[in-house]
Design a protein around this motif. Structure first.
Motif, PDB file in Angstrom:
ATOM      1  N   LEU A  92      -0.085  12.781   4.250  1.00 13.65           N
ATOM      2  CA  LEU A  92       1.088  13.098   5.063  1.00 13.65           C
ATOM      3  C   LEU A  92       2.364  12.840   4.271  1.00 13.65           C
ATOM      4  O   LEU A  92       3.285  13.664   4.236  1.00 13.65           O
ATOM      5  N   SER A  93       2.371  11.712   3.589  1.00 10.96           N
ATOM      6  CA  SER A  93       3.571  11.337   2.843  1.00 10.96           C
ATOM      7  C   SER A  93       3.832  12.317   1.713  1.00 10.96           C
ATOM      8  O   SER A  93       4.969  12.738   1.475  1.00 10.96           O
ATOM      9  N   TYR A  94       2.751  12.706   1.028  1.00 15.59           N
ATOM     10  CA  TYR A  94       2.935  13.637  -0.082  1.00 15.59           C
ATOM     11  C   TYR A  94       3.455  14.977   0.415  1.00 15.59           C
ATOM     12  O   TYR A  94       4.411  15.527  -0.122  1.00 15.59           O
ATOM     13  N   VAL A  95       2.814  15.457   1.476  1.00 11.22           N
ATOM     14  CA  VAL A  95       3.244  16.748   2.028  1.00 11.22           C
ATOM     15  C   VAL A  95       4.688  16.657   2.507  1.00 11.22           C
ATOM     16  O   VAL A  95       5.501  17.565   2.276  1.00 11.22           O
ATOM     17  N   LEU A 133       6.781   8.616  -3.733  1.00 16.34           N
ATOM     18  CA  LEU A 133       6.496   7.287  -4.278  1.00 16.34           C
ATOM     19  C   LEU A 133       5.816   6.400  -3.246  1.00 16.34           C
ATOM     20  O   LEU A 133       5.110   5.458  -3.599  1.00 16.34           O
ATOM     21  N   LEU A 134       6.033   6.738  -1.980  1.00 10.58           N
ATOM     22  CA  LEU A 134       5.374   5.964  -0.922  1.00 10.58           C
ATOM     23  C   LEU A 134       3.864   6.068  -1.046  1.00 10.58           C
ATOM     24  O   LEU A 134       3.137   5.115  -0.745  1.00 10.58           O
ATOM     25  N   VAL A 135       3.385   7.223  -1.513  1.00 11.13           N
ATOM     26  CA  VAL A 135       1.941   7.399  -1.696  1.00 11.13           C
ATOM     27  C   VAL A 135       1.409   6.323  -2.642  1.00 11.13           C
ATOM     28  O   VAL A 135       0.400   5.673  -2.356  1.00 11.13           O
ATOM     29  N   ILE A 191       1.325   0.421  -9.775  1.00  6.53           N
ATOM     30  CA  ILE A 191       2.632  -0.239  -9.686  1.00  6.53           C
ATOM     31  C   ILE A 191       3.500   0.151 -10.876  1.00  6.53           C
ATOM     32  O   ILE A 191       4.690   0.451 -10.743  1.00  6.53           O
ATOM     33  N   TYR A 192       2.855   0.222 -12.038  1.00  9.98           N
ATOM     34  CA  TYR A 192       3.573   0.597 -13.253  1.00  9.98           C
ATOM     35  C   TYR A 192       4.162   1.998 -13.098  1.00  9.98           C
ATOM     36  O   TYR A 192       5.342   2.242 -13.370  1.00  9.98           O
ATOM     37  N   LEU A 193       3.330   2.901 -12.605  1.00 13.45           N
ATOM     38  CA  LEU A 193       3.789   4.278 -12.438  1.00 13.45           C
ATOM     39  C   LEU A 193       4.910   4.353 -11.408  1.00 13.45           C
ATOM     40  O   LEU A 193       5.925   5.033 -11.611  1.00 13.45           O
ATOM     41  N   ALA A 194       4.703   3.642 -10.304  1.00 12.69           N
ATOM     42  CA  ALA A 194       5.716   3.698  -9.243  1.00 12.69           C
ATOM     43  C   ALA A 194       7.053   3.174  -9.746  1.00 12.69           C
ATOM     44  O   ALA A 194       8.104   3.765  -9.484  1.00 12.69           O
ATOM     45  N   LEU A 195       6.992   2.097 -10.506  1.00 12.08           N
ATOM     46  CA  LEU A 195       8.241   1.530 -11.035  1.00 12.08           C
ATOM     47  C   LEU A 195       8.931   2.503 -11.975  1.00 12.08           C
ATOM     48  O   LEU A 195      10.129   2.743 -11.878  1.00 12.08           O
ATOM     49  N   LEU A 244       9.740  15.871 -10.469  1.00 11.50           N
ATOM     50  CA  LEU A 244       8.705  16.727 -11.063  1.00 11.50           C
ATOM     51  C   LEU A 244       7.493  15.896 -11.479  1.00 11.50           C
ATOM     52  O   LEU A 244       6.353  16.256 -11.192  1.00 11.50           O
ATOM     53  N   LEU A 245       7.749  14.787 -12.141  1.00  8.58           N
ATOM     54  CA  LEU A 245       6.650  13.941 -12.598  1.00  8.58           C
ATOM     55  C   LEU A 245       5.894  13.361 -11.420  1.00  8.58           C
ATOM     56  O   LEU A 245       4.662  13.311 -11.414  1.00  8.58           O
ATOM     57  N   ALA A 246       6.647  12.961 -10.398  1.00  4.91           N
ATOM     58  CA  ALA A 246       5.984  12.381  -9.228  1.00  4.91           C
ATOM     59  C   ALA A 246       5.131  13.435  -8.545  1.00  4.91           C
ATOM     60  O   ALA A 246       3.968  13.180  -8.189  1.00  4.91           O
ATOM     61  N   ALA A 247       5.699  14.629  -8.387  1.00  3.87           N
ATOM     62  CA  ALA A 247       4.951  15.668  -7.689  1.00  3.87           C
ATOM     63  C   ALA A 247       3.670  15.993  -8.428  1.00  3.87           C
ATOM     64  O   ALA A 247       2.655  16.300  -7.810  1.00  3.87           O
TER      65      ALA A 247
END
Lengths: 602, 626
Positions: free
Chosen positions: B27-30, B382-384, B509-513, B528-531
């Motif tokens: 849901l969050s990603y969408v 990022l919530l994902v 966590i590393y990626l999210a940061l 773009l990177l997150a998507a």
């Protein structure tokens, strides 16, 4: 009848001491002068000087009768026990590289420096009052001069007039680079002239033309001078100078021919009746090899030759008191025609000029750099550099570097060849001048600015770079100016130097020489004194978004409220259920605090 | 905290997060993607408006009429340029001086780290020429810049002509309060970089240049001009600068105001402004414009000479004249009038441009999305990662205290040493190895180019790109059980999943940061990177359909994202790529990326090599955990 006789006698009595008793009444005299100098760049500079000399001891005796000398300034001198006063208001910047060395440069904005008599007990207080009074007289924001922009230079500003001692604690110097100069400052300045703008050279001073120029600088200099050759007594001299530079491109619509009418939209008709001397000088020195690059009309009756600023110059002289000059056509409209367009020849580069800039980017630190150019082919000479930097730029003095020709040039190092004797208008102690001089006074936050004075030896034909790093301070939010994103001004550096002359000047009679040549006292014939100012700097400081405090207050309060509430809750609640596993961080923290309080842990 | 301190409710919350994790993530990603696409639609896009008071109304009468002069100057410039084969410095100096400017030159030279194949340059040396119009009655404390970058091909000669004609016109005016610098740079952006570094007396990129003789205080704004013909059909405005920096929105508003006033056709990303916002067509077109802007900004390269000014906090944009087959054409007078108007307005500025937005997205020239509205899109993505990390944390935690809870014996002492310590120790090796790979990726290609050219029949640029790809691929083949040979092996007694879970937790966590930090400075790149990276990062685990995960992970690796972006970019520009072309473009982009890092200080390459690639390798490690 008897009454009438009595009144007549009374009048006689009153007039008596003034009329007959004094053998020599206080004499005052006015000389006015206009110098028109075609500049190497093709622009034209016009320098007005009005000199009022008053043979009176303003400070010794109580003077009430003023004739030519403006009363406002005379009273100022006696009230604040001034020894010298120099005030300049300038709009624009004298581009020494292209326009050559000026007779008298002034920094952009307002500059005020004054020497007080040694009888003054509280110099700072007098200085403050003086700047406020001057602010009223000249309609300028000189009242913004306070301790954060006032310095006491130790060497750069020596008295220009007669002086016995030079204890620099009686000197104050301040620059307001932000001051904007306009007609409101010109009008009170003109009012100080004996003929105001009614007659003489001052009819040319029309604001609409004067402010249509590239550079406008008006100044007032008051100093004591010798009354006679033996200097037995003191006279007071008031010099009012005004320099403008007319832009060849904008005003002349591409043509570089000039006339008084084109420059000022007025012509000269009559001299000021109060003036002892009223002259117009036009610089007709030719720079090229072949003579006659420009032509003056009407042809001058006399010419004047002298060594001005180290080079031999020829001036066409028009004496307005000479009836032949004006009466021919009832008005004098001096015209200047270029025979050859001046841009074909490379403009002669002055021996000394400077440039200043801020380097680096970002809002944390930066560097103040000053480039000093000595273009003399074989002579090195020392320059006294004065920097006054506001406290909110925190200078790192250990980063002060002076490099010339790729090598470090230490101001305190003994120079390889013995330096010339100390320049006269510079006040450097004899024993220091041979081994350099450096004086640094650190800033105090919100109290006083940095002051850095150095004697630097400029090698021949070199560029010397003086740089010092700084950190930008964060101001309190009420200390920002109303337009903080404009940036903050740093006042220009002052360069004082004795520049070697090309041609040796022969010492002439100081009182008789033209005014533009007699502002700075001459020490020797082999060099001439130059005081130059660099451009002021605009430095941006870290500036908060001023709509932000509200957001910050809201956010901080929310965060504090949430954290405080939860922690308070955790700390004070008594838990009933014993949890078998160890709790999280919050609980452990809570337990620590509870243990410290002596309460049983959760 | 009240919620968390209550053990019952806390357990309920934990259970909720665990049970509903997958649907919540989806849901969050969408929501993130949908939010981003919705940015192009009216409720989220706002009309632009001028915030700066000093530039508020367009009460400027443009008087520039010297179109003929501009054309003849341009012809002269072209002729002199052809004759000398380089920038005609002497001619430029003479012309600028005759116009009444103070003229200076600056010579610079730069040896690129490896030959630039696309621009065919390696040892670059050139001369910049600039003239300063000194404002009367001002002390040179502030200035504006009009710059024309000249590349090796003389396509920008009309811009030089127009600039000189404008200079002549400006010189005759008395209203200037700021100095104006007219700058012609050689070797386009390299020259601009050299000039900017010398002007600010810094050395960021190892450029060698002569010091500047003339300066004009703090530069307040700059406009770069690129024209390749006497007539233009439209003016394209470019805002994206180095590392995705953008100029203050007011500068763009200013340009747009004068476009409207002069009736000029102005485009953004080469796209016309949609007229109709009520039907679906307008927003659809603006989605394309928005995507193009996101791609351009994400690339982090300066898309014009203006991009380099932004580092020095000089608001700048590039105007690019486009001559296409449209019927209505504008001559140089119209462009000159727009420039004159802009400069007169900038001349009015009392303060630096600071009133309007610095962070924005542009779905159309007159519409913008502010940072407050676009940030949620990245936030949802990022919530994902956050949700996944929470789930893993709880699973790890439950696994650790599981036996205790199951046995219901609170008094018995735990038999194992603290679980997290073991988990973390086993993570050190994979972390170090992947970071080392990243470092190798960053350092080796440029360092080892000469070795590569000696042993293989390739040119330097090719060598760099191929080394880059080789190291990138070698990262995939690394031993994936580096956690094994550690001396303190207590893992056997633990739950078997624990190792990869801990690694994935750290990686998440590393990626999210990293993504959060990137998003804050360059939203487009972060988004773009997150998507692309988030879905693969979320689902990766050693059990399950491993080939599917592998394919997904490879497809969303940073390099693959770059390749995909290139295809998308050309697709949006309506110039689709074939596969072979795409591959060539990809190789060129890699070389350019490395080169721009070294020449201009672009941060995309180090970010990918030192930050995201190692992080991605961690997920690869998770996938092949044994």
């Amino acid at each position: 009848m008897a009454a009438a006789v009595r009144i007549f006698l009374l009048v006689l009595l009153l007039l008596g001491p003034g009329g007959w008793g004094q053998a020599e009444p206080p004499r005052d005299s006015l000389r006015e002068e206009l110098v028109i100098t075609p500049l190497p760049s093709g622009d034209v500079a016009a320098t007005f000087q009005f000199r009022t000399r008053w043979d009176s001891e303003l400070q010794r005796e109580w003077v009430s009768h003023y004739r030519l000398f403006p009363k406002a300034l005379g009273q100022l001198i006696s009230k604040y026990s001034l020894r010298e006063l120099h005030l300049s208001l300038t709009q624009g910047f004298w581009r020494t590289r292209y326009w050559g060395t000026p007779f008298l440069q002034a920094p952009s904005g307002a500059e005020l420096w004054a020497w007080f008599q040694e009888t003054v007990t509280d110099v700072d207080e007098s200085w403050k009052e003086l700047s406020n009074v001057l602010s009223g007289i000249f309609c300028a924001s000189l009242n913004f001069i306070d301790s954060t922009n006032t310095v006491t230079p130790t060497a750069s500003f020596k008295p220009l007039g007669l002086a016995n001692g030079t204890d620099h604690s009686f000197l104050r110097y301040a620059v307001l680079p932000r001051e904007v100069v306009c007609t409101e400052n010109l009008t009170p300045w003109k009012k100080l002239l004996p003929c105001s703008s009614k007659a003489g050279l001052s009819v040319l001073l029309k604001a609409d033309r004067l402010f249509h120029t590239s550079y406008h600088s008006q100044a007032v200099h008051i100093r004591p001078v010798c009354r006679n050759a033996r200097c037995t007594s003191v006279s007071w001299e008031l010099r009012q100078t005004l320099s403008v530079v007319f832009d060849a491109f904008v005003t002349g619509q591409g043509k570089k021919d000039w006339s008084l009418f084109r420059m000022f939209s007025r012509t000269l008709t009559e001299p000021c009746p109060l003036a002892l001397e009223s002259r117009v000088y036009v610089d007709i020195t030719s720079y090229g090899q072949d003579n006659e690059t420009l032509e003056v009309y009407p042809p001058p009756l006399t010419t004047y030759q002298d060594v001005i600023l180290g080079t031999r110059k020829t001036y066409a002289v028009y004496d307005l008191l000479d009836a032949a000059v004006v009466s021919n056509s009832r008005s004098l409209n001096i015209q200047l025609k270029w025979k050859r367009p001046p841009e074909n020849e490379a403009p002669p580069v002055p021996f000394l000029y400077a440039q200043r800039y801020v380097s680096g980017y970002g809002l944390q630190s930066g560097e103040l750099s000053t480039l000093l150019y000595n273009t003399h082919p074989y002579r090195a000479f020392p320059v006294l550099l004065l920097d006054s930097v506001p406290w909110y730029l925190r200078l790192y003095v250990h980063t002060l570097t002076i490099t010339s020709k790729g090598k470090e040039n230490k101001p305190s190092e003994r120079s390889p060849q013995p330096a010339p004797p100390p320049p006269l208008p510079l006040h450097v102690p004899q024993h220091l001048s041979s081994q350099g001089y450096i004086h640094y006074q650190p800033a105090q936050d919100r109290m006083q600015p940095h002051l850095l004075e150095m004697l630097i030896q400029l090698p021949a034909n070199s560029i010397t770079k003086v740089s010092i790093q700084f950190e930008r301070a964060l101001l309190k939010w009420t200390e920002y100016t109303p337009d903080p994103n404009h940036g903050f001004y740093v006042s220009p550096s002052v360069l004082s130097a004795l520049v070697p002359s090309v041609v040796a000047a022969k010492p002439g009679d100081w009182e008789e020489s033209p005014l533009f040549n007699s502002l700075f006292p001459v020490s020797d014939s082999s060099s001439y004194f130059v005081r130059l100012y660099t451009e002021p700097l605009l430095v941006s400081l870290p500036t908060p978004d001023f709509s932000m405090p509200y957001n910050v207050v809201c956010l901080t309060c929310t965060v504090v409220a949430v954290c405080y509430g939860s922690f308070y809750n955790l700390l004070t609640r008594t838990f009933q259920i014993e949890e078998p596993r160890k709790g999280g961080l919050a609980k452990r923290l809570a337990n620590l605090v509870r243990r410290a309080r002596g309460v049983p842990p959760l | 905290m009240g919620l968390l301190s209550d053990p019952v409710r806390r357990r309920a919350l934990a259970r909720l997060v665990l049970r509903l994790n997958a649907p919540l993530c989806v849901l969050s990603y969408v929501a993130g993607i949908a939010w981003f696409l919705a940015l192009a639609f009216p409720p989220l896009t706002q009309r632009t408006y001028m915030s700066e008071n000093a530039m508020g109304s367009t009460m400027v009468e443009e008087q520039f009429a010297a179109g003929d002069r501009a054309r003849s100057l341009a012809r002269d410039f072209t002729a002199h340029r052809r004759k000398s084969g380089a920038l005609p410095v002497a001619w430029l100096e003479r012309t600028m001086r005759s116009v009444g400017l103070e003229v200076y030159t600056q010579s610079f030279s730069r040896k690129l780290p490896f030959p630039d194949e696309t621009h065919e340059r390696y040892m670059v040396s050139g001369i910049n020429v600039y003239g300063i119009l000194r404002a009367p009655r001002a002390a040179s404390t502030e200035s504006l810049v009009l710059t024309v970058p000249c590349g090796p091909d003389s396509t920008n000669s009309q811009a030089v002509g127009l600039m000189l004609a404008l200079a002549a016109h400006f010189r005759g005016q008395i209203y200037w309060a700021k100095d104006i610098i007219f700058l012609v740079t050689e070797h386009d952006l390299l020259g601009t970089e050299a000039w900017l570094e010398a002007y600010h007396d810094v050395n960021v990129t190892g450029m060698q240049s002569s010091p500047l003789q003339g300066r004009a205080g703090a530069i307040q704004a700059a406009v770069a001009l690129e024209l390749s013909s006497d007539v233009v059909t439209s003016l394209d405005v470019v805002v994206e600068g180095l590392n995705g920096q953008l100029p203050n929105l007011d500068l763009l508003n200013l340009f747009q105001t004068f476009c409207q006033k002069g009736g000029l056709l102005c485009t953004l990303q080469g796209k016309l402004q949609p007229q109709d916002w009520t039907s679906i067509d307008g927003p659809l077109q603006s989605v394309q414009t928005l995507l193009l802007m996101v791609l351009q900004q994400a690339s982090g390269r300066p898309h014009g000479a203006h991009g380099l000014f932004l580092r020095y906090r000089v608001e700048a944009l590039t105007l690019r004249g486009i001559n296409s087959f449209r019927q209505y054409k504008y001559d140089l007078v119209a462009v000159g009038k727009a420039l004159e108007g802009m400069f007169r307005k900038l001349n009015h500025l009392l303060e630096r441009l600071h009133q309007s937005f610095f962070f924005y997205l542009l779905p159309a020239l007159s519409r913008f999305v502010s940072i407050g509205l676009y940030m949620p899109a990245a936030g949802f993505l990022l919530l994902v990662l956050g949700l996944k990390a929470l789930e893993l944390w709880m699973q790890l935690h439950e696994a650790g205290v599981g036996p205790e809870e199951a046995g219901k014996t609170p008094g018995s002492s735990p038999p194992h040493p603290p679980t997290q310590g073991v988990g973390l120790a086993s993570l050190v090796a994979p972390l170090l190895v992947s970071q080392a790979m990243g470092l190798a990726l960053y350092v080796l290609p440029v360092l080892g180019q000469h070795v590569a050219t000696q042993h293989f029949p390739v040119a330097e640029a090719e060598a760099v790109v191929l080394t880059l790809l080789a190291i990138y691929a070698a990262g995939l083949a690394l031993p994936h059980n580096t956690h094994r040979p550690l001396p303190c092996r207590v893992v056997s007694t633990q739950a078997p999943d624990k190792g990869w879970m801990a690694l994935k937790l750290v990686a998440l966590i590393y990626l999210a940061l990293q993504l959060a930090c990137i998003t804050l400075t360059n939203f487009s790149l972060g988004f773009l990177l997150a998507a692309s990276m988030v879905p693969a990062a979320a689902v990766t685990k050693p059990s399950g359909p491993r080939p599917l995960y592998t394919a997904l992970l490879v497809l969303t690796s940073p390099a693959a994202t770059l390749l995909g972006s290139l295809f998308l970019w050309r697709e949006l520009q309506e110039a689709p790529l074939s596969l072979a072309e795409g591959w060539q473009l990809f190789l060129a982009a890699l070389a350019q990326g490395v080169l721009e890092h070294h020449t201009y200080g672009s941060l995309l390459f180090p970010l990918l090599a030192l930050g995201l690639y190692p992080c991605w390798l961690l997920f690869w490690n998770v996938l092949f955990w044994k």
